[in-house]
Design an enzyme around this catalytic site. Structure first.
Site, PDB file in Angstrom:
ATOM      1  N   ASN A  10      12.593 -20.478  24.833  1.00  0.00           N
ATOM      2  CA  ASN A  10      11.816 -19.426  25.509  1.00  0.00           C
ATOM      3  C   ASN A  10      11.516 -19.955  26.908  1.00  0.00           C
ATOM      4  O   ASN A  10      10.617 -20.760  27.103  1.00  0.00           O
ATOM      5  CB  ASN A  10      10.528 -19.178  24.710  1.00  0.00           C
ATOM      6  CG  ASN A  10       9.681 -18.082  25.331  1.00  0.00           C
ATOM      7  OD1 ASN A  10       9.999 -17.565  26.409  1.00  0.00           O
ATOM      8  ND2 ASN A  10       8.597 -17.741  24.664  1.00  0.00           N
ATOM      9  N   ARG A  91      15.036 -16.235  23.870  1.00  0.00           N
ATOM     10  CA  ARG A  91      14.166 -15.070  24.029  1.00  0.00           C
ATOM     11  C   ARG A  91      14.441 -14.472  25.398  1.00  0.00           C
ATOM     12  O   ARG A  91      14.375 -15.164  26.419  1.00  0.00           O
ATOM     13  CB  ARG A  91      12.702 -15.498  23.939  1.00  0.00           C
ATOM     14  CG  ARG A  91      11.794 -14.330  24.183  1.00  0.00           C
ATOM     15  CD  ARG A  91      10.350 -14.730  24.145  1.00  0.00           C
ATOM     16  NE  ARG A  91       9.546 -13.538  24.337  1.00  0.00           N
ATOM     17  CZ  ARG A  91       8.398 -13.515  24.990  1.00  0.00           C
ATOM     18  NH1 ARG A  91       7.916 -14.622  25.506  1.00  0.00           N
ATOM     19  NH2 ARG A  91       7.734 -12.400  25.123  1.00  0.00           N
ATOM     20  N   HIS A 180       7.086  -7.341  22.815  1.00  0.00           N
ATOM     21  CA  HIS A 180       6.679  -7.985  21.549  1.00  0.00           C
ATOM     22  C   HIS A 180       7.530  -7.477  20.385  1.00  0.00           C
ATOM     23  O   HIS A 180       7.114  -7.578  19.225  1.00  0.00           O
ATOM     24  CB  HIS A 180       5.208  -7.690  21.166  1.00  0.00           C
ATOM     25  CG  HIS A 180       4.175  -8.395  21.978  1.00  0.00           C
ATOM     26  ND1 HIS A 180       2.907  -7.881  22.139  1.00  0.00           N
ATOM     27  CD2 HIS A 180       4.202  -9.553  22.655  1.00  0.00           C
ATOM     28  CE1 HIS A 180       2.196  -8.694  22.892  1.00  0.00           C
ATOM     29  NE2 HIS A 180       2.966  -9.724  23.231  1.00  0.00           N
ATOM     30  N   ARG A 241      -5.152  -9.151  30.754  1.00  0.00           N
ATOM     31  CA  ARG A 241      -4.546  -7.909  31.268  1.00  0.00           C
ATOM     32  C   ARG A 241      -5.420  -6.705  30.934  1.00  0.00           C
ATOM     33  O   ARG A 241      -5.992  -6.635  29.841  1.00  0.00           O
ATOM     34  CB  ARG A 241      -3.160  -7.701  30.654  1.00  0.00           C
ATOM     35  CG  ARG A 241      -2.128  -8.635  31.215  1.00  0.00           C
ATOM     36  CD  ARG A 241      -0.792  -8.466  30.484  1.00  0.00           C
ATOM     37  NE  ARG A 241      -0.400  -9.709  29.856  1.00  0.00           N
ATOM     38  CZ  ARG A 241       0.507  -9.830  28.898  1.00  0.00           C
ATOM     39  NH1 ARG A 241       1.143  -8.770  28.448  1.00  0.00           N
ATOM     40  NH2 ARG A 241       0.790 -10.998  28.384  1.00  0.00           N
ATOM     41  N   GLU A 384       7.755 -15.611  15.860  1.00  0.00           N
ATOM     42  CA  GLU A 384       8.833 -15.101  16.697  1.00  0.00           C
ATOM     43  C   GLU A 384       9.998 -16.088  16.784  1.00  0.00           C
ATOM     44  O   GLU A 384      11.157 -15.678  16.843  1.00  0.00           O
ATOM     45  CB  GLU A 384       8.284 -14.786  18.099  1.00  0.00           C
ATOM     46  CG  GLU A 384       7.440 -13.528  18.090  1.00  0.00           C
ATOM     47  CD  GLU A 384       6.556 -13.381  19.319  1.00  0.00           C
ATOM     48  OE1 GLU A 384       5.490 -14.030  19.365  1.00  0.00           O
ATOM     49  OE2 GLU A 384       6.924 -12.626  20.229  1.00  0.00           O
TER      50      GLU A 384
END
Ligand code: AMP
Length: 398
Positions: A10, A91, A180, A241, A384
């Site tokens: 990633n 990813r 996601h 966020r 993940e």
């Protein structure tokens, strides 16, 4: 030595996270993170069966960073071959509307991902750097791209379209893509499996509540809505966020408050959400503040829950009811108060939590609804890296 492993990478703008997994057992054999790439005080943290190591060094670029990670794997005199790497899973944040599933990386795929960089300027370029460096270091194994957006390419037009001028939207690729996806995909499959129900016969709401947060509605095995949009900024209140905000507020901040575009970006992505409201972005720190009677932290929590409930309500209605509601990621897996408050007072909708089960802690998927609840509520840990490893392994071995 493990016969077949998958390396998951990633690669972000200034960091590379990696994990070596046995895709069949799901065991993580090693993991690490290279941070502060491009700076003089870089740091690499690596953990495997030999223990945890931390090393500080100047890390010039992604090539040097991944090189250091590989050095960690061979620091006791072993070779990369002995790791048995059969595939590398990468990813990739933005796959646009083109990449609907995990894809073996070729030069053409790299070119397509590069074209999508305009939609994800902060994410796709560093993802590509990771791919380039890893392909050079491991040229003989298949490399597979797993996209955050793929799971949501099934969104109906009514859910993926913004109500703006169609020509402008088309010209600039302005639509809702969702993110996601790897987590929503993995967790919803785990949920169906845990209940022993066929995946395509259950209506699910998945609440991925981590530092970033998103909700998805999955009807008969297909994602039909999700809270993130063109970028991962839309939707729920997150650690830093804002989530949903009147676009007019942004115009106001640009026009009247005189913020620059970069300042607005910083405000919305890194200075908003729980952090903007309370000063802290970590949920545990927020809970500590609330316990001490901090009014800002309390308000932050209330706004967070209010937004979450709005989405749950919307998705229940969109699907005509859900069979399963699942909580996942750092907050969803650990904060029993969030789960209780998100679903409080919904008995008339057939949603009843079992208080004791909700408080219990475990690392396994588990039911937290009462036996009288028509809707099953679950906590399912997300993974993940494992989802990426399995997707890469499936393609590489198939
Ligand atoms: P993630 O992005 O999935 O790693 O989730 C990070 C978020 O999970 C942070 O806000 C953490 O504070 C929160 N978190 C992790 N562990 C706990 C816990 N035991 N209780 C409450 N929140 C937690």
């Amino acid at each position: 030595m493990v016969a077949r492993t998958v390396l998951v990478i990633n690669s972000g703008s200034s960091s590379i996270k990696y994990q070596l997994l046995d895709p069949e057992s799901g065991e993580a054999l090693a993991s690490g993170v290279v941070e502060r790439i491009g700076e003089r005080d870089g740091i690499i943290t690596h953990a495997d069966s030999g223990g945890e190591t931390e090393q500080r060094a100047a890390i010039a670029d992604h090539k040097a960073g991944l090189g250091l990670a590989f050095d960690m794997f061979t620091r006791d005199g072993g070779t990369l071959d002995e790791l048995g790497i059969a595939a590398v899973g990468h990813r990739v944040v933005h796959g646009g509307t083109i990449f609907t599933k995990p894809t073996i990386i070729t030069d053409d795929v790299v070119a397509e991902v590069d074209k999508l960089s305009s939609l994800a300027p902060l994410h796709n370029p560093p993802n590509l750097l990771g791919i380039e460096v890893a392909r050079a270091l491991l040229p003989d194994v298949p490399h597979v791209a797993v996209f955050d957006t793929s799971f949501f390419t099934t969104l109906p037009a009514a859910a993926s379209t913004y109500a703006i001028d169609r020509d402008i939207a088309e010209q600039h690729g302005i639509q809702r893509y969702g993110f996601h996806g790897t987590s929503h995909d993995y967790v919803s499959h785990q949920a169906a499996e845990h209940l022993g129900r066929p995946y395509d016969a259950v209506n699910q709401i998945v609440l991925h509540l981590g530092n970033g947060a998103s909700v998805s509605a999955i009807r008969d095995g297909q994602a039909i809505d999700t809270s993130m949009g063109l970028t991962p900024l839309e939707g729920l209140v997150m650690g830093t966020r804002s989530g949903d905000i009147d676009p007019g507020a942004l115009l106001h901040l640009l026009r009247v408050a005189g913020l620059s575009i970069d300042e607005l970006d910083e405000l919305l992505n890194r200075g908003s959400g729980l952090k903007g409201l309370s000063g802290v972005n970590d949920f545990r720190a927020l809970s500590d503040l609330i316990a001490r009677g901090d009014a800002d932290a309390r308000l932050a929590y209330d706004v967070y829950i209010h937004r979450l409930r709005k989405y749950i309500g919307a998705y229940l209605l969109e699907m005509g009811g859900a069979d399963v509601i699942t909580f996942t990621a750092g907050v969803g897996e650990n904060a029993s108060n969030v789960r209780a408050d998100a679903l409080a007072g919904l008995e008339r909708l057939g949603i009843i939590l079992d208080e004791e089960a909700n408080e219990a802690r475990a690392k396994e998927p588990r039911i937290i609804s009462s036996t009288e609840s028509a809707v099953t509520v679950l906590v399912v840990p997300t993974n993940e890296e494992l989802a990426i490893a399995r997707a890469a392994w499936k393609l590489a071995s198939g």
